[in-house]
Structures are given as structure tokens and as C-alpha cells.
Design a protein around this motif. Structure first.
Motif, mmCIF file in Angstrom:
data_model
loop_
_atom_site.group_PDB
_atom_site.id
_atom_site.type_symbol
_atom_site.label_atom_id
_atom_site.label_comp_id
_atom_site.label_asym_id
_atom_site.label_seq_id
_atom_site.Cartn_x
_atom_site.Cartn_y
_atom_site.Cartn_z
ATOM 1 N N THR A 21 0.723 -1.212 0.080
ATOM 2 C CA THR A 21 -0.008 0.220 -0.210
ATOM 3 C C THR A 21 1.506 1.265 -0.321
ATOM 4 O O THR A 21 0.209 2.482 -0.424
ATOM 5 N N GLY A 22 2.404 1.329 0.069
ATOM 6 C CA GLY A 22 3.122 2.251 0.048
ATOM 7 C C GLY A 22 2.675 3.327 1.819
ATOM 8 O O GLY A 22 1.836 3.178 2.490
ATOM 9 N N HIS A 23 3.476 4.219 1.378
ATOM 10 C CA HIS A 23 3.466 5.545 2.108
ATOM 11 C C HIS A 23 3.804 6.922 1.337
ATOM 12 O O HIS A 23 3.614 6.833 -0.078
ATOM 13 N N ALA A 24 3.713 7.713 1.995
ATOM 14 C CA ALA A 24 3.809 9.238 1.528
ATOM 15 C C ALA A 24 5.187 9.490 0.900
ATOM 16 O O ALA A 24 5.506 10.342 -0.587
ATOM 17 N N ASP A 25 6.163 8.769 1.178
ATOM 18 C CA ASP A 25 7.392 8.685 0.408
ATOM 19 C C ASP A 25 8.250 8.020 0.316
ATOM 20 O O ASP A 25 8.986 8.146 0.069
ATOM 21 N N ILE A 26 7.009 6.983 -0.565
ATOM 22 C CA ILE A 26 7.810 5.407 -1.471
ATOM 23 C C ILE A 26 7.929 6.545 -2.946
ATOM 24 O O ILE A 26 7.385 7.658 -3.485
ATOM 25 N N LYS A 28 8.476 6.406 -7.016
ATOM 26 C CA LYS A 28 7.520 6.232 -8.238
ATOM 27 C C LYS A 28 7.911 4.641 -8.120
ATOM 28 O O LYS A 28 7.379 3.572 -8.237
ATOM 29 N N HIS A 29 9.392 4.121 -8.477
ATOM 30 C CA HIS A 29 9.788 2.863 -8.605
ATOM 31 C C HIS A 29 9.833 1.854 -7.585
ATOM 32 O O HIS A 29 8.799 1.071 -8.349
ATOM 33 N N ASP A 30 9.665 2.490 -6.753
ATOM 34 C CA ASP A 30 9.407 0.992 -5.532
ATOM 35 C C ASP A 30 7.773 1.033 -5.647
ATOM 36 O O ASP A 30 7.144 -0.264 -4.890
ATOM 37 N N TRP A 31 6.887 1.468 -5.345
ATOM 38 C CA TRP A 31 5.668 1.996 -5.502
ATOM 39 C C TRP A 31 4.847 0.573 -7.257
ATOM 40 O O TRP A 31 4.555 -0.133 -6.706
ATOM 41 N N ILE A 32 6.080 0.965 -8.191
ATOM 42 C CA ILE A 32 5.604 0.361 -9.182
ATOM 43 C C ILE A 32 6.303 -1.176 -9.448
ATOM 44 O O ILE A 32 5.733 -2.535 -9.771
ATOM 45 N N THR A 33 7.646 -1.423 -8.219
ATOM 46 C CA THR A 33 7.499 -2.825 -8.125
ATOM 47 C C THR A 33 6.599 -3.565 -7.235
ATOM 48 O O THR A 33 6.862 -4.287 -7.695
#
Length: 86
Positions: A21-26, A28-33
């Protein structure tokens, strides 16, 4: 999202429970991974979907499963170099 009793779950609790679900500081690369890993894991775990992809690509199911499992390691390539903010 809510519980079985109908009470809502706070976003902080959801983010601690589910890694993707991520967080505010994630980044773009980490989110798409995370998205690609979740998708590949779903494809590998659903046999019918995996067999559909195998037929479409004219590959064996075992070979396609191995390719997807290997791709889970770095689905979007290596991470970009860190930015130097000045």
C-alpha cells in the motif's frame, strides 16, 4: 476498507498490514515494483491463468512459472541512482 463488524480500519493500520500500500514518501520505482511483484505472484499462484498465458506464449507451464518467479526479483530493473538535492 472495513472489518466483518462494519467498523472501518484506519489507513495507518492498513499500511502497516499490507506492504504494497506504500506511504507518503515511497518512490515511483518502489511503488511500481510492488505492483509488478503482486501481479506476477498472482499469475503464478492461479494455475488457470498461468496455463492461459502458457498457451498464448506457446511455452510450457513450468517454464513460464520459472520465468515469472525469476522476474519477481527485479521486475522493473535496477533502482535508479539516488537524486542529489541541492
Amino acid at each position: 476498507m472495513s472489518t466483518a463488524g462494519g467498523a472501518t480500519i484506519p489507513p495507518e493500520q492498513l499500511k502497516s498490514r499490507y506492504l504494497g500500500t506504500g506511504h507518503a514518501d515511497i518512490s515511483k520505482h518502489d511503488w511500481i515494483t510492488n505492483q509488478h511483484r503482486d501481479t506476477l505472484a498472482s499469475h503464478v499462484s492461479h494455475y488457470d491463468q498461468l496455463s492461459y498465458f502458457a498457451v498464448a506464449q506457446n511455452e510450457s507451464i513450468g517454464r513460464l512459472r520459472l520465468q515469472m518467479l525469476e522476474k519477481i526479483h527485479q521486475p522493473c530493473g535496477p533502482p535508479p541512482p539516488p537524486r542529489k538535492d541541492e
